[in-house]
Scaffold this motif. Structure first.
Motif, PDB file in Angstrom:
ATOM      1  N   ILE A 113       0.840  -1.198   0.000  1.00 30.23           N
ATOM      2  CA  ILE A 113       0.000   0.000   0.000  1.00 30.23           C
ATOM      3  C   ILE A 113       0.874   1.247   0.000  1.00 30.23           C
ATOM      4  CG2 ILE A 113      -1.622   1.359   1.395  1.00 30.23           C
ATOM      5  CD1 ILE A 113      -2.810  -1.367   2.324  1.00 30.23           C
ATOM      6  N   ARG A 114       1.897   1.253   0.847  1.00 28.21           N
ATOM      7  CA  ARG A 114       2.819   2.401   0.883  1.00 28.21           C
ATOM      8  C   ARG A 114       3.544   2.557  -0.458  1.00 28.21           C
ATOM      9  NH1 ARG A 114       4.209   0.068   6.116  1.00 28.21           N
ATOM     10  NH2 ARG A 114       3.354   1.354   7.812  1.00 28.21           N
ATOM     11  N   ALA A 115       3.948   1.439  -1.036  1.00 24.93           N
ATOM     12  CA  ALA A 115       4.694   1.494  -2.291  1.00 24.93           C
ATOM     13  C   ALA A 115       3.857   2.069  -3.432  1.00 24.93           C
ATOM     14  CB  ALA A 115       5.190   0.099  -2.665  1.00 24.93           C
ATOM     15  N   LEU A 116       2.542   1.991  -3.299  1.00 23.55           N
ATOM     16  CA  LEU A 116       1.646   2.514  -4.328  1.00 23.55           C
ATOM     17  C   LEU A 116       1.244   3.962  -4.050  1.00 23.55           C
ATOM     18  CD1 LEU A 116      -0.533  -0.677  -4.827  1.00 23.55           C
ATOM     19  CD2 LEU A 116       0.958   0.372  -6.542  1.00 23.55           C
ATOM     20  N   ASP A 117       1.989   4.612  -3.139  1.00 20.72           N
ATOM     21  CA  ASP A 117       1.866   6.056  -2.889  1.00 20.72           C
ATOM     22  C   ASP A 117       0.613   6.459  -2.123  1.00 20.72           C
ATOM     23  OD1 ASP A 117       4.265   6.412  -4.249  1.00 20.72           O
ATOM     24  OD2 ASP A 117       3.270   6.755  -6.175  1.00 20.72           O
ATOM     25  N   ALA A 118      -0.029   5.529  -1.453  1.00 22.55           N
ATOM     26  CA  ALA A 118      -1.156   5.881  -0.599  1.00 22.55           C
ATOM     27  C   ALA A 118      -0.653   6.277   0.796  1.00 22.55           C
ATOM     28  CB  ALA A 118      -2.125   4.715  -0.479  1.00 22.55           C
ATOM     29  N   THR A 119      -1.431   7.093   1.477  1.00 17.46           N
ATOM     30  CA  THR A 119      -1.180   7.379   2.887  1.00 17.46           C
ATOM     31  C   THR A 119      -1.780   6.252   3.706  1.00 17.46           C
ATOM     32  OG1 THR A 119      -1.236   9.763   2.529  1.00 17.46           O
ATOM     33  CG2 THR A 119      -1.601   8.991   4.779  1.00 17.46           C
ATOM     34  N   LEU A 120      -0.981   5.663   4.578  1.00 18.66           N
ATOM     35  CA  LEU A 120      -1.437   4.524   5.368  1.00 18.66           C
ATOM     36  C   LEU A 120      -1.520   4.920   6.831  1.00 18.66           C
ATOM     37  CD1 LEU A 120      -2.125   1.475   5.528  1.00 18.66           C
ATOM     38  CD2 LEU A 120       0.331   1.052   5.822  1.00 18.66           C
ATOM     39  N   GLU A 121      -2.691   4.760   7.426  1.00 20.03           N
ATOM     40  CA  GLU A 121      -2.878   4.993   8.856  1.00 20.03           C
ATOM     41  C   GLU A 121      -3.215   3.661   9.528  1.00 20.03           C
ATOM     42  OE1 GLU A 121      -5.869   7.341  11.907  1.00 20.03           O
ATOM     43  OE2 GLU A 121      -5.069   8.413  10.164  1.00 20.03           O
ATOM     44  N   LEU A 122      -2.483   3.334  10.569  1.00 20.54           N
ATOM     45  CA  LEU A 122      -2.681   2.082  11.277  1.00 20.54           C
ATOM     46  C   LEU A 122      -3.407   2.327  12.596  1.00 20.54           C
ATOM     47  CD1 LEU A 122       0.812   0.421  10.692  1.00 20.54           C
ATOM     48  CD2 LEU A 122      -1.292   0.159   9.360  1.00 20.54           C
ATOM     49  N   VAL A 123      -4.305   1.400  12.929  1.00 16.10           N
ATOM     50  CA  VAL A 123      -5.061   1.492  14.172  1.00 16.10           C
ATOM     51  C   VAL A 123      -4.886   0.215  14.973  1.00 16.10           C
ATOM     52  CG1 VAL A 123      -6.781   3.017  13.137  1.00 16.10           C
ATOM     53  CG2 VAL A 123      -7.183   0.554  13.142  1.00 16.10           C
ATOM     54  N   ASP A 124      -5.025   0.329  16.271  1.00 15.33           N
ATOM     55  CA  ASP A 124      -5.072  -0.859  17.109  1.00 15.33           C
ATOM     56  C   ASP A 124      -6.424  -1.537  16.913  1.00 15.33           C
ATOM     57  OD1 ASP A 124      -2.532  -0.361  18.237  1.00 15.33           O
ATOM     58  OD2 ASP A 124      -3.424   1.070  19.633  1.00 15.33           O
ATOM     59  N   GLY A 125      -6.474  -2.839  17.070  1.00 12.31           N
ATOM     60  CA  GLY A 125      -7.724  -3.563  16.888  1.00 12.31           C
ATOM     61  C   GLY A 125      -7.806  -4.219  15.530  1.00 12.31           C
ATOM     62  N   ASP A 126      -9.015  -4.595  15.142  1.00 14.24           N
ATOM     63  CA  ASP A 126      -9.205  -5.386  13.924  1.00 14.24           C
ATOM     64  C   ASP A 126      -9.747  -4.539  12.784  1.00 14.24           C
ATOM     65  OD1 ASP A 126     -11.836  -4.951  14.623  1.00 14.24           O
ATOM     66  OD2 ASP A 126     -12.291  -7.037  15.107  1.00 14.24           O
ATOM     67  N   PHE A 127     -10.161  -5.224  11.724  1.00 14.38           N
ATOM     68  CA  PHE A 127     -10.649  -4.532  10.534  1.00 14.38           C
ATOM     69  C   PHE A 127     -11.836  -3.636  10.837  1.00 14.38           C
ATOM     70  CE2 PHE A 127     -13.847  -4.585   7.117  1.00 14.38           C
ATOM     71  CZ  PHE A 127     -13.185  -3.787   6.195  1.00 14.38           C
ATOM     72  N   ASP A 128     -12.755  -4.094  11.676  1.00 14.19           N
ATOM     73  CA  ASP A 128     -13.935  -3.286  11.942  1.00 14.19           C
ATOM     74  C   ASP A 128     -13.600  -2.019  12.718  1.00 14.19           C
ATOM     75  OD1 ASP A 128     -16.210  -4.727  10.713  1.00 14.19           O
ATOM     76  OD2 ASP A 128     -15.495  -6.357  11.970  1.00 14.19           O
ATOM     77  N   MET A 129     -12.536  -2.031  13.488  1.00 13.76           N
ATOM     78  CA  MET A 129     -12.055  -0.801  14.115  1.00 13.76           C
ATOM     79  C   MET A 129     -11.505   0.149  13.055  1.00 13.76           C
ATOM     80  SD  MET A 129     -12.655  -1.089  17.343  1.00 13.76           S
ATOM     81  CE  MET A 129     -11.568   0.105  18.126  1.00 13.76           C
TER      82      MET A 129
END
Length: 326
Positions: A113-129
């Protein structure tokens, strides 16, 4: 009688919008699998494209619409594959793409995702979070939120796979489809039931992430408090009511499979088809392994839907014996 959200004319038109690099993926009978599985198996290989999953079929439609409308930014939550797809489609149309993902998502997917020039934000928890955070970002910044399976474009993009199954395959008796949020199953299922209603449409989920399968069985939304599966791509807890309604119209059955069957399916695809796949992509093979009598002597099509997997984890799952690799 309830009507589906999907439209066959829009699905056919989608092929004119989707980059051809994501269309007409390989479909072939894989005879090497058949002695182990006891049935005729055709594989639809949705890993043979630049992001190694089917998700760009839907994001190509979304990004095209946004570009046509003059939009400049978009956000989504992703277990990894949707984020890559939106990043690819957005980059081609000069969109500012933000992807929200769990810190626990596979590193290989996050790096891409980063390599494709998107901004990536990570959160604690799972996909629904991650879904909750992405929705908040969309509201706060007044930008488009792409919600996999809820946004009809993601379902109708996936439905183009169904067109290709029916256009090029010999007749088959059942199609086995990984079931997560539901875009793939409802999209492909809609096309199959429209033009080949006698073909059985079966959604496959892990026992450790059964929310959509349980919802289909009870004909109402059933949520779970947690998930416990290596198949991160289908590990949702909160089914979307509108997607369930579509699934109820096209699925003949849903099947839950064990983790051991998922890894066995990955191993079989590696050893006999030369394919390295992520766990979600092996759900159809896992279902055959657990239901041999049901599929014996039949012609089954299964969609190998992604191959974005951390190799260290892959070898732990597929090569449990220390000396298996040589």
């Amino acid at each position: 009688m309830q009507e589906t959200r999907l439209d066959t004319a829009r699905i056919r038109a989608a092929r004119r919008v989707i980059d051809p690099v994501f269309l007409d993926t390989p479909l072939y009978r894989c005879e090497a699998l058949e002695p182990d599985l006891g049935c005729t198996v055709s594989i639809k290989l949705e890993t043979a494209n630049p992001i190694r999953s089917f998700k760009a079929r839907g994001t190509e439609i979304v990004a095209s619409q946004l570009a046509d409308n003059g939009s400049t930014a978009v956000v989504c939550a992703s277990a990894g594959n949707l984020g890559q797809a939106l990043a690819w489609s957005g980059r081609a149309r000069e969109l500012d793409v933000t992807v929200v993902a769990s810190r626990a998502a596979p590193a290989a997917k996050l790096e891409r995702i980063r390599a494709l020039d998107a901004t990536l934000e990570l959160v604690d928890g799972d996909f629904d979070m991650a879904r909750e955070r992405a929705a908040a970002m969309a509201r706060d910044n007044d930008i488009r939120l792409v919600e996999d399976s809820l946004d009809i474009e993601t379902c109708e993009g996936a439905a183009t796979i169904g067109l290709e199954l029916l256009d090029t395959a010999p007749s088959f008796d059942a199609v086995l489809i990984a079931l997560g949020g539901g875009a793939l199953a409802t999209g492909v299922g809609h096309v199959v039931k429209t033009w080949a209603p006698d073909v059985e449409v079966i959604g496959i989920q892990p026992l450790g992430a059964p929310a959509m399968a349980r919802s289909w069985r009870q004909r109402r939304v059933v949520t779970t408090e947690a998930t416990n599966t290596i198949a991160d791509g289908v590990a949702g807890r909160l089914p979307i009511p509108a997607v369930l309604d579509d699934l109820l119209l096209v699925a003949d059955d849903t099947v839950l499979v064990q983790e051991a069957s998922i890894t066995a399916g990955m191993r079989i695809l590696h050893d006999h088809a030369g394919l390295v796949v992520e766990p979600s992509a092996a759900l159809g093979i896992a279902a055959i392994l657990e239901n041999r009598d049901r599929f014996a002597g039949r012609h089954v099509a299964t969609i190998v839907c992604g191959s974005n997997v951390d190799l260290d984890a892959y070898h732990r799952w597929v090569d449990p014996a220390p000396n298996r690799r040589s």
